[in-house]
Design an enzyme around this catalytic site. Structure first.
Site, mmCIF file in Angstrom:
data_model
loop_
_atom_site.group_PDB
_atom_site.id
_atom_site.type_symbol
_atom_site.label_atom_id
_atom_site.label_comp_id
_atom_site.label_asym_id
_atom_site.label_seq_id
_atom_site.Cartn_x
_atom_site.Cartn_y
_atom_site.Cartn_z
ATOM 1 N N LEU A 15 0.846 -1.088 0.025
ATOM 2 C CA LEU A 15 -0.065 -0.125 -0.022
ATOM 3 C C LEU A 15 0.871 1.271 -0.060
ATOM 4 C CD1 LEU A 15 -2.672 -1.039 2.668
ATOM 5 C CD2 LEU A 15 -2.789 -1.367 0.188
ATOM 6 N N SER A 152 -5.888 0.446 10.624
ATOM 7 C CA SER A 152 -6.548 -0.305 9.667
ATOM 8 C C SER A 152 -8.051 -0.465 10.309
ATOM 9 C CB SER A 152 -5.996 -1.798 10.379
ATOM 10 O OG SER A 152 -6.672 -2.898 9.872
ATOM 11 N N TYR A 167 -2.246 -7.534 16.869
ATOM 12 C CA TYR A 167 -2.345 -6.494 15.736
ATOM 13 C C TYR A 167 -3.431 -5.453 15.944
ATOM 14 C CZ TYR A 167 -2.853 -5.022 10.711
ATOM 15 O OH TYR A 167 -2.988 -4.175 9.703
ATOM 16 N N LYS A 171 -3.439 -1.430 16.046
ATOM 17 C CA LYS A 171 -3.944 -0.474 15.104
ATOM 18 C C LYS A 171 -5.121 0.484 15.824
ATOM 19 C CE LYS A 171 -1.706 -1.479 11.464
ATOM 20 N NZ LYS A 171 -0.769 -0.642 10.941
ATOM 21 N N THR A 202 -2.775 -7.172 -0.951
ATOM 22 C CA THR A 202 -1.268 -7.105 -0.873
ATOM 23 C C THR A 202 -0.478 -8.228 -0.500
ATOM 24 O OG1 THR A 202 -1.119 -6.240 1.446
ATOM 25 C CG2 THR A 202 -1.706 -4.489 -0.356
HETATM 26 N N1 NAD Z 1 -3.004 -5.261 3.318
HETATM 27 C C1 NAD Z 1 -4.274 -5.219 4.004
HETATM 28 O O1 NAD Z 1 -5.328 -5.710 3.908
HETATM 29 C C2 NAD Z 1 -4.289 -4.100 5.236
HETATM 30 C C3 NAD Z 1 -5.369 -3.855 5.824
HETATM 31 C C4 NAD Z 1 -5.450 -2.900 6.800
HETATM 32 C C5 NAD Z 1 -4.090 -2.231 7.159
HETATM 33 N N2 NAD Z 1 -3.091 -2.500 6.551
HETATM 34 C C6 NAD Z 1 -1.754 -1.818 6.816
HETATM 35 O O2 NAD Z 1 -1.420 -1.081 5.714
HETATM 36 C C7 NAD Z 1 0.082 -1.035 6.099
HETATM 37 C C8 NAD Z 1 0.918 -1.610 4.721
HETATM 38 O O3 NAD Z 1 0.279 -2.779 4.626
HETATM 39 P P1 NAD Z 1 0.805 -3.698 3.237
HETATM 40 O O4 NAD Z 1 -0.401 -4.586 2.830
HETATM 41 O O5 NAD Z 1 1.209 -2.659 2.373
HETATM 42 O O6 NAD Z 1 2.102 -4.612 3.724
HETATM 43 P P2 NAD Z 1 3.168 -5.293 2.766
HETATM 44 O O7 NAD Z 1 3.738 -6.524 3.815
HETATM 45 O O8 NAD Z 1 2.814 -5.440 1.576
HETATM 46 O O9 NAD Z 1 4.311 -4.156 2.806
HETATM 47 C C9 NAD Z 1 4.735 -3.568 4.196
HETATM 48 C C10 NAD Z 1 6.132 -2.768 3.928
HETATM 49 O O10 NAD Z 1 6.653 -2.358 5.345
HETATM 50 C C11 NAD Z 1 7.924 -2.810 5.368
HETATM 51 N N3 NAD Z 1 8.175 -2.803 6.663
HETATM 52 C C12 NAD Z 1 7.862 -3.837 7.387
HETATM 53 N N4 NAD Z 1 8.656 -3.624 8.626
HETATM 54 C C13 NAD Z 1 9.260 -2.306 8.736
HETATM 55 C C14 NAD Z 1 10.018 -1.942 9.445
HETATM 56 N N5 NAD Z 1 10.289 -2.212 10.614
HETATM 57 N N6 NAD Z 1 10.604 -0.483 9.097
HETATM 58 C C15 NAD Z 1 10.297 -0.232 7.812
HETATM 59 N N7 NAD Z 1 9.718 -0.915 6.799
HETATM 60 C C16 NAD Z 1 9.205 -1.807 7.356
HETATM 61 C C17 NAD Z 1 8.015 -4.246 4.529
HETATM 62 O O11 NAD Z 1 9.356 -4.250 4.053
HETATM 63 C C18 NAD Z 1 7.195 -3.819 3.306
HETATM 64 O O12 NAD Z 1 7.973 -3.048 2.070
HETATM 65 C C19 NAD Z 1 0.296 -1.712 7.241
HETATM 66 O O13 NAD Z 1 0.604 -0.794 8.339
HETATM 67 C C20 NAD Z 1 -0.794 -2.599 7.430
HETATM 68 O O14 NAD Z 1 -1.027 -3.033 9.007
HETATM 69 C C21 NAD Z 1 -3.181 -3.555 5.486
#
Ligand code: NAD
Length: 266
Positions: A15, A152, A167, A171, A202
């Site tokens: 994202l 989230s 988690y 959030k 993702t």
């Molecule tokens: N995908 C979903 O359905 C969803 C839903 C609600 C919230 N979110 C939130 O959206 C955000 C992004 O999620 P996503 O789906 O893109 O995840 P993803 O796993 O596709 O990408 C996450 C990115 O964060 C980086 N990362 C992880 N730990 C890190 C750290 N300590 N320091 C710096 N970078 C770090 C990873 O290397 C990766 O590039 C997160 O906070 C997640 O909780 C995602």
């Protein structure tokens, strides 16, 4: 977003990467992609530059400067150093999105303390470090900044059927952290909002939904509970991210914008 300097953590993929590209599509010309690995952050910056040139022919001559910077959001010294690097390169920070985050699914009664602390360090403490270090630069420069903490819908509801109490709690805390910072900084030119996605496709969710037949059932269960009947595409977040980052939301601070296909309604 014209001329805004944007920083997005966790933007090597997922994202964060899509939101970073949305800022460029909306006119931002200076972007820092922060992620755990320097190689991945740099590769994502190069890839975004190529994507922009292919899709928009270089923007009709607009200068685009995208940099990849190593940053572990769970390490405050790393966050401070990364923000300093970005500030030195671009001269200011206008928009900062904290998208770095992790999720794990274990039943609460067997959830290990070490894993729980690891998750809180990234999701919650990382949000504070990123907001704090970005805000210091915004205050020092006296610019109108926008900070977006990616929370989230799990901060508002309890997901079913997968168990993920830490988690969800992290959030909920991120959402409230955004409100608290928003109130503290409201008269100092820095807005803070949280952006709460629902189930989005993702790598974070694909590891759960595409690696087993249980995962496939999980996706079906999530889609059945989503009034719009599908998981979100990362692109579905672009409008919300640009709204919160840009002056279109100049009177909006301390709010949580949920983008979930209606999941939280029933
Ligand atoms: N995908 C979903 O359905 C969803 C839903 C609600 C919230 N979110 C939130 O959206 C955000 C992004 O999620 P996503 O789906 O893109 O995840 P993803 O796993 O596709 O990408 C996450 C990115 O964060 C980086 N990362 C992880 N730990 C890190 C750290 N300590 N320091 C710096 N970078 C770090 C990873 O290397 C990766 O590039 C997160 O906070 C997640 O909780 C995602």
């Amino acid at each position: 977003m014209d001329d805004k300097v944007c920083v997005v953590t966790g933007a090597a993929m997922g994202l964060g990467n899509v939101m970073a590209r949305a800022f460029i599509e909306s006119g931002a010309s200076k972007l820092a992609i922060l992620d755990l690995s320097a190689e991945k952050a740099t590769a994502a910056a190069d890839e975004a530059q190529r994507w922009f040139e292919d899709a928009y022919g270089g923007g009709g001559g607009a200068e685009l400067d995208i940099v990849g910077v190593q940053c572990d959001v769970a390490d405050e010294a790393s966050v401070a150093a990364a923000m300093d690097d970005v500030h030195k390169r671009f001269g200011r920070i206008d928009v900062c999105v904290n998208s770095a985050g992790v999720v794990e699914n274990f039943p609460a009664e067997t959830y290990s303390t070490a894993r729980m602390k690891w998750l809180y360090d990234i999701n919650l403490n990382g949000s504070m470090y990123v907001a704090r270090e970005a805000a210091k630069h915004m205050f020092a420069d006296g610019n109108q900044g926008s900070i977006i903490l990616v929370a989230s819908m799990s901060g508002s509801i309890v997901n079913l059927p997968q168990p993920q109490a830490p988690y969800n709690a992290s959030k909920a805390a991120v959402k409230h952290l955004a409100s608290c910072l928003a109130v503290e900084w409201a008269t100092r030119g820095v807005r803070v909002n949280s952006l709460s996605p629902g189930y989005m496709l993702t790598s974070l969710t694909r590891v759960m939904t595409e690696t087993s037949s249980e995962g496939k059932k999980l996706r079906e269960a999530w889609e059945a509970k989503t009034p719009m009947g599908r998981m979100g595409e990362p692109d579905d977040l672009k409008g919300a991210a640009v709204y919160l980052a840009s002056d279109a939301s100049r009177f909006t601070t301390g709010t949580d914008l949920i983008v979930d296909g209606g999941y939280c309604c029933p």
